[in-house]
Write a protein that holds these residues in place. Sequence first.
Motif, mmCIF file in Angstrom:
data_model
loop_
_atom_site.group_PDB
_atom_site.id
_atom_site.type_symbol
_atom_site.label_atom_id
_atom_site.label_comp_id
_atom_site.label_asym_id
_atom_site.label_seq_id
_atom_site.Cartn_x
_atom_site.Cartn_y
_atom_site.Cartn_z
ATOM 1 N N GLU A 199 0.853 -1.195 0.000
ATOM 2 C CA GLU A 199 0.000 0.000 0.000
ATOM 3 C C GLU A 199 0.881 1.234 0.000
ATOM 4 O O GLU A 199 1.944 1.256 0.628
ATOM 5 C CB GLU A 199 -0.935 0.030 1.215
ATOM 6 N N GLY A 200 0.420 2.270 -0.701
ATOM 7 C CA GLY A 200 1.174 3.499 -0.764
ATOM 8 C C GLY A 200 1.044 4.336 0.499
ATOM 9 O O GLY A 200 0.241 4.049 1.389
ATOM 10 N N GLY B 108 -3.844 1.139 -3.024
ATOM 11 C CA GLY B 108 -4.398 1.047 -1.682
ATOM 12 C C GLY B 108 -5.690 1.827 -1.568
ATOM 13 O O GLY B 108 -6.226 2.352 -2.549
ATOM 14 N N PRO B 109 -6.232 1.933 -0.350
ATOM 15 C CA PRO B 109 -7.511 2.626 -0.156
ATOM 16 C C PRO B 109 -7.350 4.139 -0.226
ATOM 17 O O PRO B 109 -6.442 4.712 0.377
ATOM 18 C CB PRO B 109 -7.941 2.179 1.250
ATOM 19 N N ALA C 229 -5.581 0.711 -7.730
ATOM 20 C CA ALA C 229 -4.324 0.113 -8.176
ATOM 21 C C ALA C 229 -4.109 0.630 -9.600
ATOM 22 O O ALA C 229 -4.490 -0.010 -10.574
ATOM 23 C CB ALA C 229 -4.368 -1.404 -8.130
ATOM 24 N N ARG C 230 -3.535 1.821 -9.682
ATOM 25 C CA ARG C 230 -3.499 2.515 -10.968
ATOM 26 C C ARG C 230 -2.232 3.352 -11.106
ATOM 27 O O ARG C 230 -1.847 4.061 -10.178
ATOM 28 C CB ARG C 230 -4.727 3.424 -11.059
ATOM 29 N N LEU D 62 -8.276 15.285 -0.067
ATOM 30 C CA LEU D 62 -8.229 14.010 -0.771
ATOM 31 C C LEU D 62 -6.924 13.312 -0.408
ATOM 32 O O LEU D 62 -5.840 13.888 -0.564
ATOM 33 C CB LEU D 62 -8.300 14.243 -2.279
ATOM 34 N N ARG D 63 -7.036 12.087 0.098
ATOM 35 C CA ARG D 63 -5.845 11.318 0.475
ATOM 36 C C ARG D 63 -5.703 10.116 -0.451
ATOM 37 O O ARG D 63 -6.579 9.238 -0.484
ATOM 38 C CB ARG D 63 -5.939 10.849 1.930
ATOM 39 N N LEU D 64 -4.608 10.089 -1.196
ATOM 40 C CA LEU D 64 -4.318 9.001 -2.126
ATOM 41 C C LEU D 64 -3.119 8.195 -1.627
ATOM 42 O O LEU D 64 -2.130 8.787 -1.164
ATOM 43 C CB LEU D 64 -4.014 9.552 -3.517
ATOM 44 N N PRO D 65 -3.166 6.862 -1.727
ATOM 45 C CA PRO D 65 -2.028 6.038 -1.312
ATOM 46 C C PRO D 65 -1.023 5.909 -2.464
ATOM 47 O O PRO D 65 -1.268 5.205 -3.444
ATOM 48 C CB PRO D 65 -2.685 4.688 -0.987
ATOM 49 N N VAL D 66 0.098 6.577 -2.372
ATOM 50 C CA VAL D 66 1.067 6.640 -3.467
ATOM 51 C C VAL D 66 2.346 5.901 -3.081
ATOM 52 O O VAL D 66 2.902 6.127 -1.994
ATOM 53 C CB VAL D 66 1.383 8.112 -3.823
#
Length: 493
Positions: free
Chosen positions: A309-310, A364-365, A422-423, A473-477
Amino acid sequence: MTPFTVTVGGLVADVLLPGGAGPFPAVLLRTPYDRLLHRAEQRGWARHGFAAVVQDVRGRHASTGVWQPYANETADGTATARWIRRQPWNDGRIVAVGASYAAHCALVLALDAPRDARPDAVVAAVPALGAADTAREPTGVERLAARAGWWAAHGDRRDSDEAALAGARAADPGLLAHLPVTGLPERLGRDLPSWPGLWRRGERGRLIARAGRAAVPLLAVGGHHDHFTEDTVALWRHWGGPCARLLLGPWGHRLVAEPGPDADPAHRVRLGALYARWARRALGGDLTAGARGVIGLGGSALWLDAGIEGEPYAPRLRALHGTSFLADPERPVSSDDLTAPARDTPDRCLLVTPPLPRPLDVVGPARLELRATADTPSADWAARLVALTPEGVAQRLAVGIVRRADTPGRAAGFTVELGRLARRLPAGTRLRLEIAGHHFPAHARNPHTGEDPVTATRLRASRRDLDPGGVLLRLPVLRSRPTPIDPAQEIPR
């Protein structure tokens, strides 16, 4: 190899035995979608040395009885499994397999059947865990279009009509907008006595809760573009058997037959051969203990460790037309259309990021944190994340929706879960975040009156205001290049 047909307590099944001397391990697939449509799958299992049993569930196609979705599968699966184990061609071992509703049949057999009827391993693809799980999001919001389509095609009838809802909507484009939602059967022109009861089911999560007591290996298979993705991952995470495997690709509900726009040729997995190899090793006790798996990274050719997960990344967002809008259920934001039409009175809040300066692997989520106000006692908050490619193409990334009952006119802080991503997003991509009061017809409209959206007959508009400083906005990177994994090696390991 020629199948022969048997009847077990009124339930009709086709059996196909491999060549050579038995006995053989068996594969049991119980389906409401017509056993005859699974002939190719049945031959595939037999070629790999399994006795393949495919059965019509009670009240469907050739099987007798009354079709009651999700009601009789433990009892009927138990009777069938016991029958298989009494046959001279079975060596006593059974693998329960299935996709969608058929995965439900396999899972309840593994989790609820008496010990002598339980399978020795389970393959559950895009699992429809239960009636309540399929009908509502984890937040309680009703999944309207998908359930209307399934019930129109398969509910309360012996056969299926896959085009039933599409045909009815062609004749009446506003079919799903008529109220109440429980009145859909009359508009379809057919009897659907189980439709109203679907929305009264309150047992969402019961199968996941029981998964912790599982005692056999699991292979859970899903797609990032499938509406049961979160349930597939939750099943894998909660499985209590000796080992659990997850295969999650950039696919829709039909898996490799329904690749997403971000799928790569490297994501064309030969699922049948992989299932058979995994099943052989599961039956032999040769799988590594614990939870393992692989996920396909859309927009690339990579497969990654399912446990990766990021780290949280919060892109900068800019509101395009202000942060106030009107959520009018008479004119809801469409779940089918990614365009954002300009209106005198905005129907959503639009926020965008600058172009990404470099590629991002988002794994990740994802979640959205909001601070916002509604002037009605009940309010849904739908968030849709869209990727705007450098070529100008809009691609759906994620959707989340929550139902709130906050004091009208008083700001509240809350989170909207956007699901797992997953992108790989290429440099130059811009992200567009849409925050609205509806996501229709994928989800039923909140009438804003405090009434149940399924039985409501009155609608009311709801004014919304967002605190610009309260939108995050929280993105898993991923911060480093991921290590590629071969699913054909990892899943049967």
